[in-house]
Design an enzyme around this catalytic site. Structure first.
Site, mmCIF file in Angstrom:
data_model
loop_
_atom_site.group_PDB
_atom_site.id
_atom_site.type_symbol
_atom_site.label_atom_id
_atom_site.label_comp_id
_atom_site.label_asym_id
_atom_site.label_seq_id
_atom_site.Cartn_x
_atom_site.Cartn_y
_atom_site.Cartn_z
ATOM 1 N N LYS A 1 17.567 5.838 1.335
ATOM 2 C CA LYS A 1 16.109 5.094 1.599
ATOM 3 C C LYS A 1 16.398 3.914 1.069
ATOM 4 O O LYS A 1 16.886 3.596 0.009
ATOM 5 C CB LYS A 1 15.259 6.008 0.993
ATOM 6 C CG LYS A 1 13.725 5.246 0.891
ATOM 7 C CD LYS A 1 12.804 6.117 0.248
ATOM 8 C CE LYS A 1 12.511 5.964 -1.161
ATOM 9 N NZ LYS A 1 12.227 4.774 -1.699
ATOM 10 N N GLU B 1 3.914 3.711 1.354
ATOM 11 C CA GLU B 1 3.283 3.810 -0.169
ATOM 12 C C GLU B 1 2.214 2.795 -0.293
ATOM 13 O O GLU B 1 2.012 1.805 0.168
ATOM 14 C CB GLU B 1 4.350 3.436 -1.202
ATOM 15 C CG GLU B 1 3.800 3.290 -2.460
ATOM 16 C CD GLU B 1 4.875 3.555 -3.623
ATOM 17 O OE1 GLU B 1 6.173 3.395 -3.249
ATOM 18 O OE2 GLU B 1 4.534 3.502 -4.942
HETATM 19 O O1 KIV Z 1 11.525 6.011 -6.529
HETATM 20 C C1 KIV Z 1 10.703 6.740 -5.975
HETATM 21 O O2 KIV Z 1 10.206 7.838 -6.615
HETATM 22 C C2 KIV Z 1 10.076 6.581 -4.731
HETATM 23 C C3 KIV Z 1 8.926 7.137 -4.313
HETATM 24 C C4 KIV Z 1 8.015 6.629 -5.073
HETATM 25 C C5 KIV Z 1 8.856 7.234 -2.980
HETATM 26 O O3 KIV Z 1 10.675 5.591 -4.092
#
Ligand code: KIV
Length: 259
Positions: free
Chosen positions: A112, A177
């Site tokens: 991600k 988010e």
């Molecule tokens: O690092 C994380 O926990 C995240 C979430 C808030 C989606 O990116």
């Protein structure tokens, strides 16, 4: 043990039963969460929750790899998402090298990364080289210093543009988010890939929360979007206080706990 879900299953969840994602940073929590969730995110939030820093920015590839290996050991059959740390994907070359390192050294199924349309070409490059990418738009925690705080995303048209650009680049899902529910709904309706919300209301295709937040373990502050499903901090404090007391007054260990 359930079977690991696939990218296709995740994509086909669009508009159906909401996807469930939670963060975990170690084998113990990953094993506990795994049977109940669709995906485990090894979030760079570990820099705050685990390492005690004030933001995510100093998380490193080595640190993320170490924690992802631990999560893999605890939840072999879970779909695991590796969160690319700040500074690990500033160019196409750097992003691909680091993503390849993730695939070579861990069992993560996908990565991600944060950013909207400005990251589209870089994401396309990763996808063309066999990397499964989850996008992350809206409030971007890695921009906290650059923007002077955590900024809720209010520009609906810009978010829709970001989501569409990421979809075209090849992401299989997008974390959205920190935005209003009606904006999140419009963003979700604008693309075919699932939108996984955090602080974005329920009109999306799934939710993600930080594991220690939902367990009520993190006491410093509680963002509005967090629900505590357990009063974890209080329960843990009571348990450790009881243990201390029993050691001191010699009511632990008893014969039951002795060889
Ligand atoms: O690092 C994380 O926990 C995240 C979430 C808030 C989606 O990116």
């Amino acid at each position: 043990m359930g079977k690991k879900i696939t990218i296709d299953t995740i994509k086909s969840a669009k508009g159906r039963t909401p996807l469930v994602m939670v963060t975990a940073y170690d084998a113990l929590f990953a094993k506990l969460f795994s049977p109940y969730v669709d995906m485990i995110l090894v979030g760079d939030s570990l820099n705050m929750i685990f390492a005690g820093k004030s933001d995510t920015l100093s998380a490193t590839m080595d640190q993320m790899i170490y924690h992802t290996k631990a999560v893999c050991a605890g939840a072999r059959e879970s779909f695991i998402v590796f969160d690319m740390p700040y500074g690990s994907y500033t160019t196409k070359k750097e992003a691909l090298q680091n993503a390849m390192r993730v695939y070579k050294e861990t069992c993560a199924d996908a990565i991600k990364l944060e950013g909207g349309k400005e990251k589209a070409k870089l994401i396309e490059h990763l996808c063309k080289n066999g990397v499964a990418v989850m996008g992350h738009i809206g409030l971007l925690p890695q921009h906290v210093r650059g923007e002077g705080g955590y900024k809720i995303a209010t520009d609906k048209d810009a978010l829709i543009e970001d989501a569409k650009a990421l979809e075209e680049a090849g992401v299989f899902a997008i974390v959205l988010e920190g935005t209003k529910s009606e904006i999140a709904k419009a963003v979700s309706q604008s693309v075919h890939v699932p939108i996984i919300g955090i602080g974005a209301g329920k009109e999306v295709d799934g939710q993600v929360l930080v594991g220690s937040d939902l367990l009520g373990l993190f006491e410093d502050f509680k963002p509005k979007f967090v629900k505590h499903y357990l009063n974890g901090a209080q329960l843990m404090k009571e348990a450790i206080a009881q243990y201390s007391k029993e050691v001191r007054d010699k009511t632990f260990p008893t014969k039951d706990h002795s060889y």
